[in-house]
Design an enzyme around this catalytic site. Structure first.
Site, PDB file in Angstrom:
ATOM      1  N   SER A 103     -19.088  19.986 -15.310  1.00 60.58           N
ATOM      2  CA  SER A 103     -18.447  20.129 -16.612  1.00 60.58           C
ATOM      3  C   SER A 103     -18.801  21.466 -17.234  1.00 60.58           C
ATOM      4  CB  SER A 103     -18.907  19.021 -17.557  1.00 60.58           C
ATOM      5  OG  SER A 103     -18.300  19.201 -18.825  1.00 60.58           O
TER       6      SER A 103
ATOM      7  N   TYR B 296     -24.771  13.522 -22.398  1.00 58.61           N
ATOM      8  CA  TYR B 296     -23.679  13.736 -21.439  1.00 58.61           C
ATOM      9  C   TYR B 296     -23.828  15.114 -20.793  1.00 58.61           C
ATOM     10  CZ  TYR B 296     -19.150  14.779 -19.451  1.00 58.61           C
ATOM     11  OH  TYR B 296     -18.156  15.153 -18.582  1.00 58.61           O
TER      12      TYR B 296
END
Ligand code: NJP
Length: 226
Positions: A136, A148
Protein backbone atom coordinates in the site's frame (compact mmCIF):
# COMPACT_ATOMS: atom_id res chain seq x y z
CA UNK A 1 -4.14 -24.36 -19.81
CA UNK A 2 -1.44 -21.66 -19.48
CA UNK A 3 0.43 -20.83 -16.31
CA UNK A 4 -1.38 -21.17 -13.00
CA UNK A 5 -1.93 -18.22 -10.64
CA UNK A 6 -3.30 -18.41 -7.10
CA UNK A 7 -5.15 -15.26 -6.02
CA UNK A 8 -6.30 -14.57 -2.46
CA UNK A 9 -8.99 -11.98 -1.87
CA UNK A 10 -10.38 -12.99 -5.25
CA UNK A 11 -14.08 -12.48 -4.47
CA UNK A 12 -13.97 -8.70 -4.81
CA UNK A 13 -12.07 -5.59 -5.86
CA UNK A 14 -8.41 -5.96 -6.87
CA UNK A 15 -8.38 -9.76 -6.59
CA UNK A 16 -11.42 -10.25 -8.84
CA UNK A 17 -10.11 -7.71 -11.38
CA UNK A 18 -6.75 -9.50 -11.42
CA UNK A 19 -8.48 -12.84 -12.03
CA UNK A 20 -10.22 -11.35 -15.08
CA UNK A 21 -7.02 -9.74 -16.39
CA UNK A 22 -4.98 -12.90 -15.81
CA UNK A 23 -7.41 -15.14 -17.68
CA UNK A 24 -7.44 -12.56 -20.48
CA UNK A 25 -3.63 -12.81 -20.56
CA UNK A 26 -3.75 -16.61 -20.83
CA UNK A 27 -3.37 -17.65 -17.20
CA UNK A 28 -5.43 -20.20 -15.31
CA UNK A 29 -6.52 -18.98 -11.86
CA UNK A 30 -7.30 -20.44 -8.44
CA UNK A 31 -9.58 -18.11 -6.49
CA UNK A 32 -9.39 -17.90 -2.69
CA UNK A 33 -11.75 -15.94 -0.42
CA UNK A 34 -14.41 -16.77 2.16
CA UNK A 35 -17.42 -15.89 -0.04
CA UNK A 36 -18.01 -19.16 -1.88
CA UNK A 37 -21.02 -17.76 -3.75
CA UNK A 38 -19.10 -14.82 -5.22
CA UNK A 39 -16.21 -17.10 -6.22
CA UNK A 40 -18.64 -19.46 -7.96
CA UNK A 41 -20.13 -16.54 -9.91
CA UNK A 42 -16.64 -15.45 -11.00
CA UNK A 43 -15.72 -18.99 -12.07
CA UNK A 44 -18.89 -19.08 -14.20
CA UNK A 45 -17.85 -15.82 -15.82
CA UNK A 46 -14.24 -16.88 -16.46
CA UNK A 47 -14.99 -20.45 -17.48
CA UNK A 48 -14.49 -23.53 -15.31
CA UNK A 49 -11.64 -24.78 -17.50
CA UNK A 50 -9.63 -21.61 -16.66
CA UNK A 51 -10.70 -20.88 -13.07
CA UNK A 52 -11.41 -22.80 -9.90
CA UNK A 53 -13.08 -21.57 -6.71
CA UNK A 54 -11.16 -22.41 -3.55
CA UNK A 55 -13.24 -21.04 -0.67
CA UNK A 56 -10.98 -20.53 2.35
CA UNK A 57 -10.26 -18.16 5.19
CA UNK A 58 -6.63 -17.11 4.74
CA UNK A 59 -6.07 -17.08 8.49
CA UNK A 60 -6.52 -20.86 8.56
CA UNK A 61 -3.44 -22.93 7.71
CA UNK A 62 -5.63 -25.98 7.17
CA UNK A 63 -8.03 -24.20 4.80
CA UNK A 64 -5.22 -22.66 2.75
CA UNK A 65 -3.40 -26.03 2.61
CA UNK A 66 -6.54 -27.64 1.22
CA UNK A 67 -7.00 -24.80 -1.28
CA UNK A 68 -3.45 -24.94 -2.66
CA UNK A 69 -3.43 -28.75 -2.71
CA UNK A 70 -6.70 -28.68 -4.66
CA UNK A 71 -5.32 -26.15 -7.15
CA UNK A 72 -2.06 -28.04 -7.76
CA UNK A 73 -3.96 -31.33 -7.82
CA UNK A 74 -6.26 -30.03 -10.53
CA UNK A 75 -3.75 -28.24 -12.78
CA UNK A 76 -0.49 -29.97 -11.82
CA UNK A 77 1.56 -26.83 -11.17
CA UNK A 78 1.67 -23.40 -9.60
CA UNK A 79 3.50 -20.54 -11.33
CA UNK A 80 2.53 -17.53 -9.24
CA UNK A 81 0.77 -16.61 -6.01
CA UNK A 82 -0.89 -13.23 -5.52
CA UNK A 83 -1.34 -12.76 -1.75
CA UNK A 84 -3.84 -9.94 -1.85
CA UNK A 85 -6.52 -10.64 0.79
CA UNK A 86 -6.64 -7.80 3.25
CA UNK A 87 -8.78 -5.47 5.25
CA UNK A 88 -8.51 -2.03 6.71
CA UNK A 89 -11.05 -2.28 9.51
CA UNK A 90 -12.62 1.05 10.30
CA UNK A 91 -9.15 2.62 10.46
CA UNK A 92 -9.40 5.05 13.34
CA UNK A 93 -6.18 6.32 14.87
CA UNK A 94 -4.37 4.25 17.49
CA UNK A 95 -6.15 5.96 20.37
CA UNK A 96 -9.65 4.96 19.22
CA UNK A 97 -8.83 1.63 17.58
CA UNK A 98 -10.96 -1.43 18.29
CA UNK A 99 -8.64 -4.17 19.59
CA UNK A 100 -10.67 -7.01 18.07
CA UNK A 101 -10.55 -5.29 14.66
CA UNK A 102 -6.79 -4.82 15.04
CA UNK A 103 -6.30 -8.49 15.79
CA UNK A 104 -8.36 -9.47 12.75
CA UNK A 105 -6.42 -7.03 10.55
CA UNK A 106 -3.08 -8.44 11.74
CA UNK A 107 -4.29 -12.00 11.21
CA UNK A 108 -5.49 -11.37 7.64
CA UNK A 109 -2.97 -8.79 6.39
CA UNK A 110 0.14 -10.36 7.95
CA UNK A 111 -0.49 -13.93 9.12
CA UNK A 112 -2.79 -14.90 6.24
CA UNK A 113 -0.32 -13.47 3.71
CA UNK A 114 2.58 -15.36 5.32
CA UNK A 115 0.63 -18.62 5.23
CA UNK A 116 -0.14 -18.13 1.53
CA UNK A 117 3.51 -17.50 0.71
CA UNK A 118 4.85 -20.33 2.87
CA UNK A 119 2.48 -22.90 1.36
CA UNK A 120 3.02 -21.69 -2.21
CA UNK A 121 6.82 -21.51 -2.14
CA UNK A 122 7.67 -25.21 -2.61
CA UNK A 123 5.50 -25.24 -5.73
CA UNK A 124 6.93 -21.94 -6.94
CA UNK A 125 10.49 -23.18 -6.52
CA UNK A 126 9.60 -26.06 -8.86
CA UNK A 127 8.28 -23.64 -11.48
CA UNK A 128 10.79 -20.80 -10.85
CA UNK A 129 7.68 -18.88 -9.98
CA UNK A 130 6.57 -15.51 -8.74
CA UNK A 131 5.08 -14.10 -5.53
CA UNK A 132 3.05 -10.89 -5.79
CA UNK A 133 1.90 -9.12 -2.64
CA UNK A 134 -0.54 -6.25 -2.22
CA UNK A 135 1.20 -3.55 -0.25
CA UNK A 136 0.00 0.00 0.00
CA UNK A 137 0.90 3.60 -0.48
CA UNK A 138 -0.02 3.71 3.22
CA UNK A 139 3.37 2.12 3.88
CA UNK A 140 5.17 5.15 2.47
CA UNK A 141 3.10 8.12 3.44
CA UNK A 142 1.02 9.54 6.25
CA UNK A 143 -2.50 8.18 5.95
CA UNK A 144 -5.19 7.65 8.54
CA UNK A 145 -5.01 4.28 10.26
CA UNK A 146 -1.60 3.77 11.82
CA UNK A 147 -2.17 0.06 12.50
CA UNK A 148 -3.35 -0.64 8.94
CA UNK A 149 -0.31 1.24 7.62
CA UNK A 150 1.95 -0.84 9.87
CA UNK A 151 0.56 -4.08 8.44
CA UNK A 152 1.49 -2.82 4.99
CA UNK A 153 4.98 -1.77 6.19
CA UNK A 154 5.34 -5.42 7.14
CA UNK A 155 4.41 -6.52 3.62
CA UNK A 156 7.01 -4.24 2.02
CA UNK A 157 9.71 -5.27 4.49
CA UNK A 158 8.97 -8.97 4.05
CA UNK A 159 9.00 -8.65 0.26
CA UNK A 160 12.42 -7.05 0.09
CA UNK A 161 14.08 -10.01 1.79
CA UNK A 162 11.82 -12.59 0.15
CA UNK A 163 13.01 -11.40 -3.25
CA UNK A 164 16.60 -11.91 -2.07
CA UNK A 165 15.71 -15.46 -0.97
CA UNK A 166 13.93 -16.33 -4.22
CA UNK A 167 16.27 -14.83 -6.80
CA UNK A 168 19.03 -17.48 -6.46
CA UNK A 169 16.66 -20.17 -7.76
CA UNK A 170 15.07 -18.01 -10.41
CA UNK A 171 12.09 -16.86 -8.36
CA UNK A 172 10.73 -13.33 -8.18
CA UNK A 173 8.72 -11.25 -5.73
CA UNK A 174 6.79 -8.06 -6.45
CA UNK A 175 4.82 -5.69 -4.23
CA UNK A 176 2.03 -3.76 -5.90
CA UNK A 177 1.29 -0.70 -3.79
CA UNK A 178 -1.73 1.38 -4.70
CA UNK A 179 -3.14 4.56 -3.29
CA UNK A 180 -6.92 4.68 -2.87
CA UNK A 181 -8.70 2.21 -5.12
CA UNK A 182 -12.42 2.30 -5.80
CA UNK A 183 -13.37 -1.08 -4.29
CA UNK A 184 -15.64 -2.15 -1.41
CA UNK A 185 -12.55 -1.76 0.84
CA UNK A 186 -13.60 1.85 1.48
CA UNK A 187 -17.28 2.65 1.79
CA UNK A 188 -16.50 6.36 1.52
CA UNK A 189 -14.02 6.35 -1.38
CA UNK A 190 -13.71 9.71 -3.13
CA UNK A 191 -14.29 9.83 -6.88
CA UNK A 192 -11.01 9.94 -8.76
CA UNK A 193 -9.37 7.00 -7.02
CA UNK A 194 -7.71 4.20 -8.91
CA UNK A 195 -9.81 1.41 -10.38
CA UNK A 196 -9.25 -2.22 -9.44
CA UNK A 197 -8.39 -2.85 -13.11
CA UNK A 198 -5.47 -0.40 -12.84
CA UNK A 199 -3.93 -2.47 -10.04
CA UNK A 200 -4.65 -5.70 -11.91
CA UNK A 201 -2.73 -4.26 -14.86
CA UNK A 202 0.31 -3.72 -12.66
CA UNK A 203 0.13 -7.32 -11.40
CA UNK A 204 0.02 -8.66 -14.95
CA UNK A 205 2.87 -6.33 -15.95
CA UNK A 206 5.07 -7.79 -13.20
CA UNK A 207 4.08 -11.38 -13.99
CA UNK A 208 4.68 -11.04 -17.72
CA UNK A 209 8.22 -9.68 -17.57
CA UNK A 210 10.97 -11.82 -19.11
CA UNK A 211 12.48 -14.32 -16.66
CA UNK A 212 15.60 -12.19 -16.09
CA UNK A 213 13.59 -9.14 -14.95
CA UNK A 214 12.29 -8.84 -11.38
CA UNK A 215 9.89 -5.98 -10.69
CA UNK A 216 10.39 -5.15 -7.00
CA UNK A 217 7.76 -2.55 -6.14
CA UNK A 218 5.11 -0.82 -8.21
CA UNK A 219 3.46 2.29 -6.76
CA UNK A 220 0.22 3.50 -8.27
CA UNK A 221 -1.24 6.88 -7.37
CA UNK A 222 -4.47 8.41 -8.67
CA UNK A 223 -4.23 11.66 -10.59
CA UNK A 224 -6.98 13.97 -9.30
CA UNK A 225 -9.13 15.49 -12.01
CA UNK A 226 -7.65 13.41 -14.84
O1 NJP B 1 -10.76 -4.70 -1.13
P1 NJP B 1 -12.06 -5.63 -1.17
P2 NJP B 1 -9.56 -4.48 -2.17
N1 NJP B 1 -9.85 -14.85 4.19
O2 NJP B 1 -12.72 -5.39 0.13
C1 NJP B 1 -10.83 -10.96 1.06
C2 NJP B 1 -5.20 -3.54 -0.42
N2 NJP B 1 -5.35 -2.11 -0.67
O3 NJP B 1 -9.68 -5.28 -3.38
O4 NJP B 1 -13.37 -13.37 2.30
C3 NJP B 1 -9.90 -14.81 2.85
O5 NJP B 1 -12.80 -5.40 -2.44
C4 NJP B 1 -12.25 -10.59 0.71
O6 NJP B 1 -13.01 -11.77 0.46
P3 NJP B 1 -14.13 -12.41 1.44
C5 NJP B 1 -5.95 -4.07 0.76
O7 NJP B 1 -5.28 -3.84 1.99
C6 NJP B 1 -6.55 -1.60 -1.00
O8 NJP B 1 -9.40 -3.01 -2.30
O9 NJP B 1 -15.03 -13.11 0.49
N3 NJP B 1 -10.15 -13.69 2.15
C7 NJP B 1 -12.07 -9.85 -0.59
O10 NJP B 1 -11.99 -10.75 -1.68
C8 NJP B 1 -6.00 -5.55 0.41
O11 NJP B 1 -4.81 -6.18 0.83
C9 NJP B 1 -6.65 -0.23 -1.24
O12 NJP B 1 -14.75 -11.30 2.21
C10 NJP B 1 -10.37 -12.57 2.85
C11 NJP B 1 -10.71 -9.18 -0.41
O13 NJP B 1 -10.06 -9.81 0.72
C12 NJP B 1 -6.05 -5.55 -1.11
O14 NJP B 1 -5.72 -4.24 -1.52
C13 NJP B 1 -5.53 0.59 -1.13
C14 NJP B 1 -10.34 -12.54 4.25
C15 NJP B 1 -10.86 -7.71 -0.12
O15 NJP B 1 -11.46 -7.11 -1.23
C16 NJP B 1 -7.39 -5.91 -1.72
O16 NJP B 1 -8.37 -4.99 -1.25
C17 NJP B 1 -4.32 0.01 -0.79
C18 NJP B 1 -10.07 -13.74 4.92
N4 NJP B 1 -10.02 -13.80 6.26
C19 NJP B 1 -4.23 -1.34 -0.57
N5 NJP B 1 -10.61 -11.27 4.66
C20 NJP B 1 -7.94 0.41 -1.58
N6 NJP B 1 -8.99 -0.34 -1.92
O17 NJP B 1 -8.02 1.66 -1.56
C21 NJP B 1 -10.80 -10.55 3.54
O18 NJP B 1 -3.24 0.79 -0.70
N7 NJP B 1 -10.66 -11.31 2.46
Amino acid sequence: MGKVLLITGASSGIGAATARAAVQAGWTVGLVARSADRLATLVNELGPERAVALPADVTSVEAQTQAIDALVGRFGRLDAAFANAGLGASRPGAEQGDLDEWRQMLEVNIWGLLVTVRLALPHLRASQGHVVLTGSRAARTELSGSVYGATKHFVHGFAANLLAEMRPWGGRCTVVAPGMVDTPFFSDVKPGGLRAEDVAGAVIYALEQPAHVAVGEVYLMPVPGA
